[in-house]
Enzyme design. Structure first.
Site, PDB file in Angstrom:
ATOM      1  N   TYR A   1       0.806  -1.505  -0.035  1.00 19.86           N
ATOM      2  CA  TYR A   1      -0.147  -0.723   0.384  1.00 19.86           C
ATOM      3  C   TYR A   1       0.793   1.218   0.014  1.00 19.86           C
ATOM      4  O   TYR A   1       0.583   2.720  -0.117  1.00 19.86           O
ATOM      5  CB  TYR A   1      -0.693  -0.379   1.300  1.00 19.86           C
ATOM      6  CG  TYR A   1      -1.619  -1.176   1.203  1.00 19.86           C
ATOM      7  CD1 TYR A   1      -2.155  -1.941   0.392  1.00 19.86           C
ATOM      8  CD2 TYR A   1      -2.907  -1.290   2.099  1.00 19.86           C
ATOM      9  CE1 TYR A   1      -2.814  -2.824   0.370  1.00 19.86           C
ATOM     10  CE2 TYR A   1      -4.080  -2.367   2.265  1.00 19.86           C
ATOM     11  CZ  TYR A   1      -3.701  -2.907   1.663  1.00 19.86           C
ATOM     12  OH  TYR A   1      -4.924  -3.608   1.102  1.00 19.86           O
TER      13      TYR A   1
ATOM     14  N   LYS B   1       4.573 -14.914   2.124  1.00 20.25           N
ATOM     15  CA  LYS B   1       4.230 -16.012   0.847  1.00 20.25           C
ATOM     16  C   LYS B   1       5.352 -16.038   0.329  1.00 20.25           C
ATOM     17  O   LYS B   1       6.238 -15.521  -0.403  1.00 20.25           O
ATOM     18  CB  LYS B   1       3.295 -15.008  -0.014  1.00 20.25           C
ATOM     19  CG  LYS B   1       2.932 -15.888  -1.205  1.00 20.25           C
ATOM     20  CD  LYS B   1       2.674 -17.098  -1.149  1.00 20.25           C
ATOM     21  CE  LYS B   1       1.892 -17.723  -2.954  1.00 20.25           C
ATOM     22  NZ  LYS B   1       0.991 -18.869  -2.397  1.00 20.25           N
TER      23      LYS B   1
ATOM     24  N   ASP C   1      -2.241 -18.018   1.464  1.00 21.87           N
ATOM     25  CA  ASP C   1      -3.401 -18.939   0.725  1.00 21.87           C
ATOM     26  C   ASP C   1      -3.688 -19.897   1.518  1.00 21.87           C
ATOM     27  O   ASP C   1      -4.993 -20.365   1.910  1.00 21.87           O
ATOM     28  CB  ASP C   1      -2.739 -19.414  -0.530  1.00 21.87           C
ATOM     29  CG  ASP C   1      -1.493 -19.479  -0.637  1.00 21.87           C
ATOM     30  OD1 ASP C   1      -0.661 -19.636   0.048  1.00 21.87           O
ATOM     31  OD2 ASP C   1      -1.162 -20.509  -1.763  1.00 21.87           O
TER      32      ASP C   1
ATOM     33  N   ASP D   1      -4.715  -7.489   5.902  1.00 21.51           N
ATOM     34  CA  ASP D   1      -6.194  -6.533   5.243  1.00 21.51           C
ATOM     35  C   ASP D   1      -7.245  -7.602   4.946  1.00 21.51           C
ATOM     36  O   ASP D   1      -8.179  -7.467   5.268  1.00 21.51           O
ATOM     37  CB  ASP D   1      -5.842  -5.737   4.348  1.00 21.51           C
ATOM     38  CG  ASP D   1      -7.329  -4.736   4.155  1.00 21.51           C
ATOM     39  OD1 ASP D   1      -8.111  -4.929   5.213  1.00 21.51           O
ATOM     40  OD2 ASP D   1      -6.370  -3.317   3.261  1.00 21.51           O
TER      41      ASP D   1
ATOM     42  N   ASP E   1      -9.972  -9.155   8.075  1.00 14.61           N
ATOM     43  CA  ASP E   1     -11.860  -9.461   7.857  1.00 14.61           C
ATOM     44  C   ASP E   1     -12.217 -10.536   7.597  1.00 14.61           C
ATOM     45  O   ASP E   1     -13.626 -11.451   7.784  1.00 14.61           O
ATOM     46  CB  ASP E   1     -12.281  -7.852   5.974  1.00 14.61           C
ATOM     47  CG  ASP E   1     -12.214  -7.042   6.580  1.00 14.61           C
ATOM     48  OD1 ASP E   1     -11.473  -6.826   7.144  1.00 14.61           O
ATOM     49  OD2 ASP E   1     -12.103  -6.079   5.291  1.00 14.61           O
TER      50      ASP E   1
END
Length: 365
Positions: free
Chosen positions: A143, A194, A226, A250, A254
């Site tokens: 970001y 990752k 994943d 992020d 959620d």
């Protein structure tokens, strides 16, 4: 001996002022019981600040927040301000607050309350007992990495670019928050990355592994993002504390939040290396029910408990508030968003009164 704290209140927009009133009343009661004195000061942020001053984060608000021990935020935004230029939107005020206070660590709990287990979209046997804390890095990663933008190539084709980047120092500081958070919980930390395809994730894994030597009481594991997403749905009870970067955090926070099925019950904390943290509910400002006494104040109250636990190091006071929430739910008290057949439907103010009643009974027992 009385302990004293200065708390900056940011009621914000929509239902924010209503739920903030409940949280402040609860803090006053618990403070009186435990000889903790709160000095509350209120400031503008978001749409309310735009209407009053023309900007979403007035300099006076940021200075007031810096000059406090903790910041309790309710909610910002609403349809009224959706069409403003980006730099004038309420959300820009929130980003400015995080930057101004140097908040790099976001703590998002996802805890199944047994009274509300039927609200989850997963089977009760899958989510029963789930108690996860996601520690998300907040100011780095894809970001914020440079270069970023939409560029025109030599052939005239447009190319979008974002850069996922972390320095050792950025990884170490979020890692320390995560290890220390795990120490306050069940002593298990899962670092999500990752590293099989991303060099930035390999550095992340290397630094987290090195940090683990300083926290021998915490059991560290690693998981690819994943697989972590799949495991959150398959067997969420395996997780205690999760630490990960900005983008992965992020998404996963959620996903973890929705295990509970009730976003109106979830608090969060954003912390920096020093200075005050910001504590706020995960839900939005719900302008459609603002001023109607329909709001659920429990996430705001639980955010106040997180403030006590992680911002002010007052775990006994935090426990008392969290237990009060459980007790009102045990009694069958519900706001509209968590209502189910046979329960007692309460408004925002009445739910606050129920919490104070339970806290007062607890003191006399």
């Amino acid at each position: 001996m009385t302990t004293q704290y200065r708390i900056t209140l940011l009621p914000g927009d929509g239902i924010g002022p209503e739920i903030m009133l409940v949280a402040v009343d609860v803090l006053k009661v618990v403070g009186k019981q435990l000889d903790i004195r709160f000095e509350f000061q209120e400031a503008l942020i978001g749409g309310a600040a735009i209407d009053a001053t023309g900007e979403p984060l007035p300099p006076t608000t940021l200075e007031m927040c810096k000059d406090s021990d903790a910041v309790l935020l309710a909610a910002i935004g609403g349809y009224k301000w959706d069409n403003l230029p980006r730099h004038l939107r309420p959300e820009t005020g929130l980003l400015g607050l995080r930057a101004g206070l140097g908040l790099f660590a976001n703590l998002r709990p996802a805890k199944i309350l047994p009274q509300l287990i039927d609200a989850s979209s997963l089977k009760p046997e899958v989510v029963d007992g789930v108690d996860i804390m996601v520690v998300r890095e907040l100011t780095g990663g894809v970001y914020f990495g440079q270069p970023k933008g939409i560029f025109t190539t030599e052939t005239g084709e447009k190319r979008g670019v974002n850069t996922m980047a972390y320095t050792e120092a950025e990884i170490d500081r979020i890692g320390r928050v995560a290890f220390e958070t795990a120490q306050k919980r069940q002593g298990k930390l899962c670092s999500v990355d990752k590293a099989n395809v991303l060099e930035v994730s390999q550095l992340w894994r290397d630094r987290i592994t090195q940090l683990a030597t300083e926290y021998p009481d915490v059991e560290l594991s690693h998981m690819y993002v994943d697989n972590a997403a799949m495991q959150l749905v398959r067997y969420p009870k395996q997780f205690d504390t999760i630490v990960t970067g900005n983008l992965f955090g992020d998404i996963l926070s959620d996903a973890a939040a929705m295990l509970t099925g009730s976003i109106g019950m979830l608090p969060s904390a954003s912390l920096g290396a020093s200075g005050p943290g910001v504590f706020e509910p995960v839900h939005g400002s719900a302008p459609d029910i603002a001023g109607q006494d329909k709001a659920n104040p429990l996430a705001q109250v639980l955010s106040a408990a997180m403030m006590l636990r992680y911002g002010l190091n007052q775990p006994i006071a935090a426990d008392r508030i969290e237990n009060a929430v459980l007790q009102v739910l045990d009694r069958g008290d519900r706001t509209g968003d968590i209502m189910s057949p046979g329960m007692n439907l309460l408004g925002c103010q009445a739910m606050g009164e129920a919490l104070i009643e339970v806290l007062s009974v607890e003191l006399t027992q």
